[in-house]
Design an enzyme around this catalytic site. Structure first.
Site, mmCIF file in Angstrom:
data_model
loop_
_atom_site.group_PDB
_atom_site.id
_atom_site.type_symbol
_atom_site.label_atom_id
_atom_site.label_comp_id
_atom_site.label_asym_id
_atom_site.label_seq_id
_atom_site.Cartn_x
_atom_site.Cartn_y
_atom_site.Cartn_z
ATOM 1 N N ASN A 95 74.272 64.210 2.964
ATOM 2 C CA ASN A 95 73.646 63.908 1.389
ATOM 3 C C ASN A 95 72.920 64.014 0.279
ATOM 4 O O ASN A 95 73.299 63.858 -0.516
ATOM 5 C CB ASN A 95 73.281 62.887 1.702
ATOM 6 N N ASP A 106 64.671 67.064 -1.063
ATOM 7 C CA ASP A 106 65.132 65.628 0.051
ATOM 8 C C ASP A 106 63.528 65.418 0.953
ATOM 9 O O ASP A 106 62.470 66.515 0.907
ATOM 10 C CB ASP A 106 65.355 66.285 0.727
#
Length: 1158
Positions: free
Chosen positions: A822, A409
Site C-alpha cells: 500500500n 508509513d
C-alpha cells in the site's frame, strides 16, 4: 618519313611516363600468356567466360550482366544506418560512450524485468472456479472473468474484487487481512448477505443465477454501492460484503464469491500509479548550466566567424603570400559572409571543449561507486535479517543530502506492530511497575545531568548493568534486571496481580470482572499449535492480542470459540483449580473509528446477561451511570500518567442486563440489522446507543505500541536536523472541513507560546475533500505550520496524492518510506522512495530507489551518505565546469590572436587526452572519496545536513564563482605564457618559441593549475587521491616524453627533451602561472575560514587542533548549538516526563524511589 619519325617521337614521349619502362611486357614475344596472346584456345576457359551478342538483345538479356549505371557513394538508403553505425563504433571513444549508456539503462531494464517476473507469478496463481454443473476446477488468475464464481481457501489471496456469497461459518462471516491495501495487520470481518448463506457447497451453485448492478471501477477502498438481484429479490450491497484483490483470507476455511472487478478495474490497481522517471535537482540544474555553456559556445563561435569574415574581406587581399587570387569558396574575399558561415562550423568544433561531455560519464561512474559504498556500509547491516542497505538506483545519491520533508508509513515501518500490556488501573488502583521507553529515557537523561537535551547515545533498549539509576542526590530510579524472560505482548510485572495474588486484593471482585472483560470482549480466534499445545490468537488488532495474552497470564485463558459461545479456562477463581467456563455470545457490537468502542453481550453459566464494553475513555465516561463513577477520578489520573508515558489506553466497563430489557432491545436490534437501505448503519448505531448506557467503570488498560529499535532517536535526530516529518499511517461535510481548516490556521497564527506545537490529524474520508483543487492549498498551508501531520486510514492512492501535493506545493525534496504494497504509490511519487524489507513482502522494496532493513538506518542513509554524496557531486560538477572553461577559453584566445584562422594552439592528442586521461581520475576521486567530516561528526552535528536542503554548494553564487575562477585562470594561463614566450629565446642557439612550444608550455600550465586546484579543494586525502592527482601530472610528462619520440608527433618531435626541458624559462613559467591561477582561491578560502566560516570549517579546525579532546565543554556546547530544538517526538516526550518527575520530587522530597523494570 615525317609521319614515321613523328610516331617514333610520340612513343618516346609516352614512354617517359613509366620510370621503369624497361620492365614493361613486350608484345609479340614468345611465351606471352596474357589475354593479348595469340592462344585462342583460352577463350571459354576460366577467366574467359564473357559472351557478347552484338545487336541481339533477346540473347544478351538472359546473361544478366550489370547495367551501365554507376555510383561512387559509400552508402545507400538501406545500408546507411548499419554501415554508418559500424563506422562510428570502430572508434573506441564512441564504443565507450555506448557501453556507458547501456550500463546506465541496465538497472532500469533489470528492475522492469523483475516486475515482469513478479507479474507473471501473480497472473499464474491458481484459484478454484465454477465451471458448471456444480463442479469447480483450477484456473489461472489471468483467465478469470467478471461473473465467475470462485472458491478461495484459507491463507490465499483474493484473485479479484469479489462479492462474498458464503463462508465456512454458518453466519457467512470471514476474516480478511488487508495488509497489502492499507498496511494494517489487524483482521477485518466481512459478512455475506443472509440470502446467499445456503450457497455453502460446490453443488449448490449448479443452478445459481443472479445479477449485480453496482458502481463503476474507482479507487475508493472503503466504499461500495450496488444491488444484488437474486430469486426475484433485490438486496443492497455495502463494503462489508466486498473482498478486495490482494487481501488475504484468514481464520476461515473457505469462502465462495463472485467476481465483480478484474485486473486494472480492481480497487487495488485503481490505486496504483505509474512508475515515474526520477532525476535529481542537481542533475536538472546541471542541464541548465550546459545550456548556458552551449549559449556561450555559440556566442564565441559567432564572434570568431564574424572576425574571420572581416579578415577575409579586408585583410586577405593584402596577404599576397596566401595567393588570394586562387582562393576557394571557403576564403573568397568577394563572399565573406559565406566564409564566415563555414568558419562557424569550424569554431563550434574547435571550442567544443567548453561543453564537458565526459562529465556525464564521470558522474555515472562516481554514482555507481557511491552506491557500492552505500551497499557495503556495515553500519546499515541488519543482523536479524542479514540484509544490507541497497541503492537500487544510483541516479539519486546526491538527492539524499537535500531532503526537506519525510513522509512515512507507520505500521511495520516505525512500529513492530506489537502491543505490550504494561500497566492497568483497576478499581482506582494502578498496577504495573514496568516503565515505558519514554520513562526509562527520561530517567537516564536526568541521571546524566544533560541540560542540553542531548540524549545519551546509549540505546534505551539495551539492558542496564546497574540495579538503580540515581536521578539526583538521595533519589534513585530502581531497575529490575532479574525479571523472568519477556513474553511477547506482555511486559507487565506486579506481584499484586500475578500468580493469583489478586484474590487477596480488597477489590478482588472488580479485578475478576476486569480480567473477564479482557478475555471475553473481542473478536479474536484461537489457533492451537498441535506440536506444542500453545495457543496463538488471530485478532482484529494488536491491542486485542495483547489483552488476550495478558488475560492468559493472569489466569483467564481464552481457548475456544464457536458460532455462539466462547470458552475460557479460569484459574484461582475456585478451590477446584482450573475451571472451563462457557459464555454464550448474544450480540456483538463491533469497533469502528466512529464508535470508538466495542461491546459484547454475553450470558454466563448462571443465566446472567452481561454487557462488557471497552473503548476510548472519553466515550466510556460519557456513558457511565451515576453509581458507576466510583473510580472515575483515580482512573482519570492514571490515564493521564499513562498517556504522558507514551502508552495507549482504553477504559473498561460493564453492565448487568435484565432479561426483559434485553429481549425488547434485541428485537429492535435484529430489525435494524436485517433492514435494507442507506440508513441501515444509522439505525444500528441508534439501537446500539440504547443499550450502551448506564455503564459501571471497572478500570483501564495501558499498552505500549512497540517502536522498532532506534526509531525514536532516529525521528528525533531527523527533527533536530530540521527535516519536516509528516507521518502517513493507516480514515463531514466539505463546508465543515473548510471551516475547520480556517479555524486551525487562525489558531496557529494567534498562538503566542514559542514552544507550542500543533499536530494535524485527518482521515481518509476528509482527505478526499481536501485534496480537491479548491482546498488542497489551504490544507497544505496549514500542514506546513504544524509540527506533525498524521493521515489516518488512507488509501494507497491518497498517500500518493498527499505526497504529490507536498512535493509540488513545498517545492523541496521529499522522501517517502514504507514497507508494504500500500506504500508503493507514495514511494514512487516522492522524489526519493525508500522501501523497508519488512514482514509485509517486497513490493515496497521493488518500487523503491533505496532499501533498508530498519527505519533507524534512514538517519545514516541521509545524514552520512546523503551529506557526503551531495557535497561530492556538487563540488565535482563545479570543478568540471571550472577546468573545461579554463581549458576551452585558451583555445578561443589563441584563435583570436591568430586572426580567427581556426588554428588550435594545442596538438590534437593533447585535446583528446585532457578530459579522458589527464584530468579525469582526480575528479572521480573527489566524487568518490571526499569527506568534509567523518561519519561520526555527521551524526553528532545535525546542522551539517542543512547545507544540502539550503543548497549551499550548488547555488548560483558558487556555480558562477567557479566559472569566474575558470575564466580568470584561462586569462592568466594564456596571457602570461604569451608574454613570457613571445620574444624570449628558449634554446642555446637563441631560437624563440614556436607555436608547438608555446602550446605545450600552456598545456603544461593548465595540467598543473587544474590539478593543484582540485588538491586545494579536497578536505580528505587518502593514498588514492595522492596517486590520482600527482599521478595525472606525472602522466602528462610521461606522455609528452613518449609522444615526442614518435614520428606522428610532427612539430612536437622531442619537444620535451630538446626544446622545453633544457629551458629554465619553461619550468619557471610553469611555477609562476600555476601560482597565479591558484593564489586567488587560496585568498578566498582563507578569508572565508577566518571571517565567515561554514559549519564544517569550524569542526575541521576543532578536530585539527584536537579541541574536542582537550576542551570537552566547548565541544559539547558546539554540538548543542548544531541541533535545532524540536517541539515533538521522543525528546519532547522525554522533556515532559522529566518535568513531571521533577514535580514529584519537589512535592515528595528526596526520599523518593522510582521503580522500573527494563
Amino acid at each position: 618519313m615525317a609521319r614515321s619519325g613523328r610516331r617514333r617521337r610520340d612513343r618516346m614521349r609516352w614512354s617517359n611516363l613509366y620510370t621503369f619502362s624497361c620492365f614493361r611486357a613486350q608484345h609479340g614475344h614468345a611465351g606471352d600468356a596474357g589475354p593479348s596472346s595469340d592462344g585462342a584456345g583460352a577463350v571459354g576457359g576460366p577467366g574467359f567466360s564473357r559472351v557478347v551478342y552484338c545487336n541481339n538483345a533477346a540473347l544478351q538479356k538472359p546473361l544478366k550482366y550489370v547495367t551501365n549505371y554507376i555510383t561512387t557513394t559509400k552508402y545507400n538508403i538501406i545500408t546507411f544506418f548499419p554501415k554508418a553505425i559500424f563506422e562510428q563504433f570502430r572508434r573506441v571513444a564512441n564504443l565507450y560512450f555506448l557501453l556507458t549508456a547501456i550500463l546506465s539503462l541496465t538497472p532500469e531494464g533489470l528492475e522492469d524485468w523483475r516486475r515482469f517476473i513478479q507479474d507473471m507469478k501473480v497472473n499464474n496463481r491458481k484459484v478454484s472456479v465454477h465451471k458448471g454443473d456444480g463442479e469447480f476446477d483450477y484456473r489461472h488468475w489471468e483467465d478469470l472473468c467478471v461473473g465467475d464464481v470462485v472458491r478461495v481457501e484459507k491463507d490465499q489471496f483474493f484473485p479479484a474484487d469479489l462479492l462474498l456469497l458464503s463462508s465456512s461459518y454458518e453466519d457467512g462471516i470471514c476474516y480478511v487481512e488487508t495488509m497489502n491495501l492499507d498496511g494494517e495487520t489487524n483482521l477485518k470481518v466481512k459478512r455475506s448477505l443472509e440470502a446467499t448463506l445456503p450457497l455453502e457447497e460446490d453443488e449448490s451453485f449448479k443452478d445459481f443465477q443472479a445479477v449485480i448492478r453496482c458502481e463503476d471501477p474507482n479507487p475508493s477502498l472503503y466504499t461500495f454501492t450496488g444491488n444484488f438481484e437474486y430469486e426475484r429479490q433485490v438486496y443492497a450491497l455495502d463494503p462489508s460484503q466486498i473482498l478486495l484483490r490482494d487481501s488475504k483470507l484468514r481464520n476461515t476455511a473457505f469462502i465462495y464469491g463472485v467476481v465483480i472487478f478484474t485486473g486494472h478495474d480492481s480497487k487495488v490497481m485503481q490505486n496504483s500509479t505509474e512508475s515515474p522517471s526520477k532525476r535529481s535537482r542537481i542533475e536538472k540544474k546541471m542541464d541548465l548550466i550546459i545550456y548556458i555553456l552551449f549559449t556561450v559556445l555559440v556566442l564565441i563561435s559567432i564572434i570568431s566567424s564574424v572576425g574571420f569574415a572581416v579578415r577575409i574581406k579586408f585583410d586577405l587581399p593584402n596577404w599576397w603570400y596566401l595567393q588570394p587570387q586562387k582562393s576557394n569558396k571557403l576564403d573568397d574575399p568577394s563572399r565573406p559572409a559565406l566564409s564566415g558561415i563555414f568558419h562557424l562550423i569550424t569554431a563550434l568544433i574547435l571550442y567544443g571543449y567548453l561543453i564537458p561531455i565526459s562529465l556525464y560519464v564521470s558522474i555515472e561512474l562516481v554514482k555507481v561507486l557511491q552506491a557500492h559504498f552505500i551497499n557495503q556500509d556495515i553500519h546499515m547491516f541488519d543482523e536479524e535479517t542479514g540484509n544490507t542497505a541497497q541503492a537500487r538506483t544510483s541516479n539519486l545519491n546526491e538527492e539524499l543530502g537535500q531532503v526537506h520533508t519525510i513522509l512515512s508509513d507507520k505500521t511495520g515501518t516505525l512500529t513492530c506492530n506489537q502491543m505490550d500490556f504494561l500497566k492497568c488501573s483497576i478499581a482506582g488502583v494502578s498496577y504495573g511497575v514496568g516503565s515505558s521507553e519514554v520513562e526509562l529515557a527520561a530517567a537516564k537523561q536526568m541521571a546524566s545531568g544533560a541540560d542540553d537535551h542531548d540524549i545519551p547515545l546509549q540505546d534505551i533498549w539495551e539492558e542496564n548493568n546497574e540495579d538503580e539509576i540515581e536521578l539526583v542526590e538521595g533519589v534513585t530510579f530502581s531497575v529490575g534486571n532479574n525479571r523472568k524472560p519477556s513474553i511477547k505482548g506482555f511486559s507487565f510485572q506486579d506481584d499484586r496481580l500475578m500468580q493469583g495474588n489478586w484474590t487477596k486484593e480488597p477489590n478482588s471482585s472488580t479485578i475478576l470482572l476486569f480480567f473477564r472483560i479482557l478475555a471475553l470482549c473481542h473478536t479474536a480466534i484461537p489457533e492451537i499449535n498441535e506440536a506444542t499445545g500453545s495457543i496463538a490468537y488471530e485478532a482484529e488488532s494488536p491491542d486485542e492480542g495483547a489483552f488476550l495474552v495478558a488475560a492468559k497470564e493472569f489466569g483467564f485463558e481464552f481457548f475456544k470459540r464457536t458460532q455462539s459461545s466462547v470458552f475460557v479456562r479460569e484459574k484461582h477463581t475456585s478451590s477446584e483449580g482450573t475451571i472451563e467456563r462457557e459464555f454464550k455470545i448474544l450480540n456483538l457490537l463491533e469497533f469502528n473509528s466512529k464508535r470508538k468502542r466495542m461491546t459484547v453481550i454475553l450470558q454466563d453459566e448462571d443465566g446472567q446477561i452481561l454487557l462488557f464494553c471497552k473503548g476510548a475513555d472519553s466515550i466510556i465516561f460519557d456513558r457511565l451511570a451515576k453509581n458507576g463513577r466510583m473510580y472515575e477520578v483515580d482512573t482519570t489520573r492514571h490515564l493521564n500518567e499513562y498517556g504522558e508515558a507514551g502508552l495507549r489506553t482504553l477504559a473498561l466497563s460493564y453492565r448487568v442486563l435484565d432479561e426483559s430489557e434485553y429481549s425488547s432491545w434485541n428485537a429492535e436490534f435484529l430489525k435494524a440489522k436485517i433492514s435494507i437501505g442507506p440508513d441501515r448503519e444509522l439505525q444500528l448505531e441508534r439501537v446500539s446507543e440504547l443499550i450502551e448506557r448506564e455503564l459501571i467503570l471497572v478500570g483501564a488498560t495501558a499498552v505500549e505500541d512497540k517502536l522498532q529499535k532506534g526509531v525514536p532517536q532516529c525521528i528525533d535526530r531527523l527533527r533536530k536536523q530540521a527535516l519536516l516529518s509528516s507521518l502517513t499511517t493507516e480514515q463531514v461535510a466539505k463546508e465543515s472541513l473548510l471551516s475547520q481548516i480556517a479555524n486551525g490556521s487562525q489558531m496557529v497564527k494567534l498562538e503566542k507560546d514559542p514552544d507550542a506545537a500543533f499536530a494535524l490529524v485527518i482521515d481518509g474520508k476528509a482527505l478526499a475533500f481536501v485534496l480537491e483543487d479548491d482546498m488542497k492549498h489551504m490544507f497544505l498551508n496549514l500542514a506546513i505550520e504544524c509540527a506533525s501531520v498524521i493521515c489516518c486510514r488512507v488509501s494507497p492512492k491518497q498517500k500518493a496524492l498527499v505526497t504529490r501535493l507536498v512535493k509540488e506545493g513545498i517545492g523541496q525534496t521529499t522522501l517517502a518510506v514504507g514497507d508494504g504494497a500500500n506504500d508503493v504509490g507514495m514511494i514512487q511519487e516522492a522524489d526519493i522512495g525508500v522501501g523497508i524489507s519488512g514482514v509485509e513482502g517486497m513490493q515496497a522494496v521493488m518500487a523503491s530507489d533505496f532499501s533498508i532493513s530498519q527505519f533507524r538506518f534512514l538517519e545514516r542513509l541521509l545524514v552520512v551518505h546523503g551529506h557526503w554524496c551531495y557535497k561530492r557531486i556538487a563540488q565535482m560538477i563545479c570543478y568540471f565546469f571550472y577546468k573545461n572553461i579554463c581549458f576551452g577559453l585558451t583555445i578561443f584566445y589563441f584563435e583570436a590572436f591568430a586572426g580567427f584562422s581556426g588554428q588550435s594552439v594545442y596538438d590534437d592528442w593533447f585535446m583528446l587526452l585532457f578530459n579522458v586521461v589527464l584530468t579525469s581520475l582526480p575528479v572521480i576521486s573527489l566524487g568518490v572519496f571526499e569527506q568534509d567530516v567523518s561519519s561520526e561528526i555527521c551524526l553528532q552535528f545535525p546542522a551539517l545536513y542543512q547545507q544540502g536542503p539550503k543548497n549551499l554548494f550548488f547555488d548560483w553564487y558558487r556555480i558562477l564563482g567557479w566559472m569566474g575562477n575558470g575564466l580568470y585562470s584561462s586569462l592568466a594561463i594564456f596571457f602570461l605564457n604569451l608574454c613570457i614566450f613571445y620574444d624570449q629565446a628558449i634554446r642555446d642557439g637563441g631560437q624563440t618559441a614556436d607555436m608547438a612550444a608555446v602550446g605545450t608550455a600552456m598545456f603544461t600550465c593548465i595540467i598543473w593549475a587544474v590539478n593543484m586546484q582540485i588538491a586545494l579543494t579536497m578536505s580528505h586525502f587518502t593514498w588514492i587521491q595522492h596517486l590520482f592527482v600527482w599521478g595525472s601530472i606525472t602522466t602528462w610528462y610521461l606522455f609528452i616524453l613518449a609522444y615526442g619520440m614518435t614520428l606522428r608527433s610532427r612539430d612536437n618531435y622531442q619537444i620535451l627533451l630538446e626544446v622545453l626541458g633544457p629551458a629554465p624559462i619553461y619550468w619557471a613559467a610553469t611555477l609562476l602561472v600555476t601560482a597565479a591561477c591558484n593564489i586567488p582561491y587560496l585568498i578566498h578560502i582563507s578569508y572565508q575560514r577566518s571571517c565567515k566560516p561554514l559549519d564544517h570549517h569550524v569542526i575541521q579546525e576543532i578536530k585539527y587542533l584536537k579541541k574536542d579532546v582537550e576542551d570537552q565543554t566547548m565541544w559539547k556546547r558546539e554540538r548543542s548549538k548544531a541541533r535545532q530544538k524540536t517541539k515533538i517526538g521522543f525528546t519532547a516526550r522525554v522533556d515532559a516526563k522529566i518535568k513531571q518527575i521533577k514535580g514529584k520530587l519537589h512535592k515528595k522530597g528526596p526520599s523518593l524511589t522510582i521503580h522500573t523494570v527494563s
